[in-house]
Design an enzyme around this catalytic site. Structure first.
Site, PDB file in Angstrom:
ATOM      1  N   ARG A 188       0.834  -1.212   0.000  1.00  0.00           N
ATOM      2  CA  ARG A 188       0.000   0.000   0.000  1.00  0.00           C
ATOM      3  C   ARG A 188       0.867   1.259   0.000  1.00  0.00           C
ATOM      4  O   ARG A 188       2.040   1.213   0.354  1.00  0.00           O
ATOM      5  CB  ARG A 188      -0.881   0.018   1.263  1.00  0.00           C
ATOM      6  CG  ARG A 188      -1.812  -1.165   1.359  1.00  0.00           C
ATOM      7  CD  ARG A 188      -2.307  -1.352   2.781  1.00  0.00           C
ATOM      8  NE  ARG A 188      -1.219  -1.744   3.677  1.00  0.00           N
ATOM      9  CZ  ARG A 188      -1.348  -1.945   4.987  1.00  0.00           C
ATOM     10  NH1 ARG A 188      -2.519  -1.783   5.557  1.00  0.00           N
ATOM     11  NH2 ARG A 188      -0.322  -2.308   5.730  1.00  0.00           N
ATOM     12  N   LYS A 190       4.349 -20.094  19.346  1.00  0.00           N
ATOM     13  CA  LYS A 190       5.139 -19.435  20.393  1.00  0.00           C
ATOM     14  C   LYS A 190       5.810 -20.461  21.310  1.00  0.00           C
ATOM     15  O   LYS A 190       6.968 -20.282  21.701  1.00  0.00           O
ATOM     16  CB  LYS A 190       4.238 -18.485  21.178  1.00  0.00           C
ATOM     17  CG  LYS A 190       3.766 -17.305  20.312  1.00  0.00           C
ATOM     18  CD  LYS A 190       2.676 -16.511  21.001  1.00  0.00           C
ATOM     19  CE  LYS A 190       2.213 -15.329  20.179  1.00  0.00           C
ATOM     20  NZ  LYS A 190       0.981 -14.704  20.719  1.00  0.00           N
ATOM     21  N   GLY A 217      -0.305  -6.346  20.978  1.00  0.00           N
ATOM     22  CA  GLY A 217      -0.603  -4.915  20.870  1.00  0.00           C
ATOM     23  C   GLY A 217       0.503  -4.191  20.135  1.00  0.00           C
ATOM     24  O   GLY A 217       1.662  -4.584  20.149  1.00  0.00           O
ATOM     25  N   ASP A 238      -1.610 -20.037  17.182  1.00  0.00           N
ATOM     26  CA  ASP A 238      -0.704 -18.942  17.567  1.00  0.00           C
ATOM     27  C   ASP A 238       0.134 -19.344  18.795  1.00  0.00           C
ATOM     28  O   ASP A 238       1.361 -19.188  18.802  1.00  0.00           O
ATOM     29  CB  ASP A 238      -1.578 -17.703  17.870  1.00  0.00           C
ATOM     30  CG  ASP A 238      -0.782 -16.530  18.376  1.00  0.00           C
ATOM     31  OD1 ASP A 238      -0.086 -15.907  17.569  1.00  0.00           O
ATOM     32  OD2 ASP A 238      -0.860 -16.242  19.585  1.00  0.00           O
TER      33      ASP A 238
HETATM   34  N1  HSE Z   1      -3.365 -12.791  18.332  1.00  0.00           N
HETATM   35  C1  HSE Z   1      -2.262 -12.781  19.229  1.00  0.00           C
HETATM   36  C2  HSE Z   1      -2.773 -12.799  20.675  1.00  0.00           C
HETATM   37  C3  HSE Z   1      -1.436 -11.554  18.943  1.00  0.00           C
HETATM   38  O1  HSE Z   1      -3.981 -12.639  20.880  1.00  0.00           O
HETATM   39  O2  HSE Z   1      -2.004 -12.986  21.597  1.00  0.00           O
HETATM   40  C4  HSE Z   1      -0.041 -11.586  19.470  1.00  0.00           C
HETATM   41  O3  HSE Z   1       0.737 -12.606  18.923  1.00  0.00           O
END
Ligand code: HSE
Length: 404
Positions: free
Chosen positions: A44, A200, A297, A196
């Site tokens: 963009r 991690k 965030g 997610d």
């Molecule tokens: N979607 C992820 C969370 C963002 O809610 O922790 C950070 O990795």
């Protein structure tokens, strides 16, 4: 002047320019020079941004500019983030990233590429947003053997569980609200199905053990089936339901998992609410160490990226213990072999359920037995055993493991 580029100018990428502007004096002091965002790569244009003149639409000008020492990759996804990161490192530029997918998938190759090219690849922001857990594992715990990691690594699901508990609302209702508030994606699967958190825990386990397990080695259970009844049962038992990403690092193998768990109040993780993250690390010398903070965030995550930028540009990163890990092939222990105590709720007779459980484990305790619904905390059961018990009892409504 130290020139850098940002590739991917979304939520986190945009936060990087804000942090660099707002903290310029502190960053200058840390780096020993001013840091300038010379290029922003995005599909963009941003005509209203003060950085409008820095926007490029291909990686080529960044690769060709020898004055760019470092690239912040905040694109997300594996491709082209992987290819761009490799190209930047081959061009002699260090890369720092917030992208957990690319680190969990290609961490071994990316760290090797950094070594081969004499540059740095850093990823503090990929786990726990603003929480300095990666640096903590790499440096402060460098002399200890980490034996387990347990974390609340996803803010969205912790927010959902907190609201279900405090406002007595269903999973679907709170999820819809989280989407409106922008915590959960429109397709919330990566958060609520544990993907997610899985990425991690793969990264933290790799740092703790030196071995990166593959995606398919991590048992991952969705949060979608957790009900308010489960949360009330956990309270009655003495704890809270949390989506726990855990790993055990032992001589006989590494095992990592993500699943909803009953967490006792005696464990700090049970007290972590809203979008906050927490990580508890256990090692024989240091004992238990707890990390806590904003796991997601724009600014907390951008702040972690900028901390890596400062570490690389000041030379401090080279003096830290540079993470090294290899693929965990052959070192993985199957989730099916591990026993956990479990919470089970069933529409069945107490004696029927307890007798059936006695065939698999000892020490089952009855939590409640009212109006045809029996709730128990079992002795240790493996997944194949809970699968058999579920098949035997049509009335089983819930099975949730206990974090001991
Ligand atoms: N979607 C992820 C969370 C963002 O809610 O922790 C950070 O990795």
């Amino acid at each position: 002047m130290k020139n850098i580029a940002v590739i991917g100018y979304g939520v986190v990428g945009g936060g990087i320019t804000t942090v660099i502007e707002e903290n310029c004096a502190k960053i200058r002091a840390a780096v020993g020079d001013d840091v300038c965002v010379k290029y922003i790569l995005d599909l963009r244009d941003f005509p209203d941004s003060p950085y409008a003149d820095r926007v490029v639409h291909t990686i080529d000008p960044i690769l060709a500019d020898d004055s760019v020492e470092l690239v912040c990759e905040t694109m997300g996804g594996s491709h082209p983030a992987f290819e761009y990161s490799v190209a930047c490192m081959k061009a002699g530029k260090s890369v720092v990233t917030s992208n957990k997918e690319v680190v969990a998938t290609f961490g071994v190759e990316l760290l090797e590429c950094a070594r081969e090219n004499g540059v740095m690849y850093m990823f503090e922001a990929s786990v726990g947003g603003g929480i300095p857990v990666i640096r903590g594992i790499n440096t402060a715990l460098a002399g200890d053997r980490i034996s387990s990691v347990n974390g609340i690594l996803n803010g969205t699901t912790n927010y959902i569980l907190t609201k279900m508990k405090t406002e007595n609302r269903t999973f679907d209702d709170v999820l819809a609200e989280a989407q409106v508030l922008g915590y959960a994606e429109r397709d919330p699967s990566a958060d609520i199905d544990g993907i997610d958190a899985k990425r991690k825990i793969m990264i933290l386990t790799a740092l703790a053990s030196g071995k990166l397990v593959s995606d398919t080695d991590v048992f991952t259970e969705t949060l979608r089936n957790v009900t308010v009844e489960d949360i009330r049962a956990a309270e009655k038992w003495g704890g809270a339901v949390k989506l726990i990403a855990g790993s055990v690092i032992a001589d006989d193998g590494i095992q990592a998992h993500v699943c909803p768990m009953f967490v006792p109040w005696s464990c700090s993780l049970a007290h972590i609410t809203d979008v906050y993250n927490g990580i508890s690390i256990t090692s024989p010398v240091t004992g238990d160490v707890m990390f806590y903070g904003r796991g997601a965030g724009r600014l907390p995550t951008a702040g972690a990226v900028v901390a890596d930028v400062c570490a690389v540009l000041s030379g401090a990163a080279k003096a830290e213990r540079i993470p090294v890990f290899e693929k965990a092939e052959g070192s993985v222990k199957l989730f099916d072999e591990i026993g956990f105590r479990c919470y089970i709720r069933a529409n069945s007779g107490r004696s029927e359920l307890c007798e059936a459980l006695a065939a698999y484990c000892e020490g089952t305790e009855v939590l409640s037995d009212e109006a045809g619904v029996v709730e128990v905390i079992t002795g240790k059961l493996t997944k194949p055993e809970t699968d058999k018990i579920r098949a035997q009892f049509a009335g089983i409504e819930s099975v949730i493991r206990v974090l001991d």
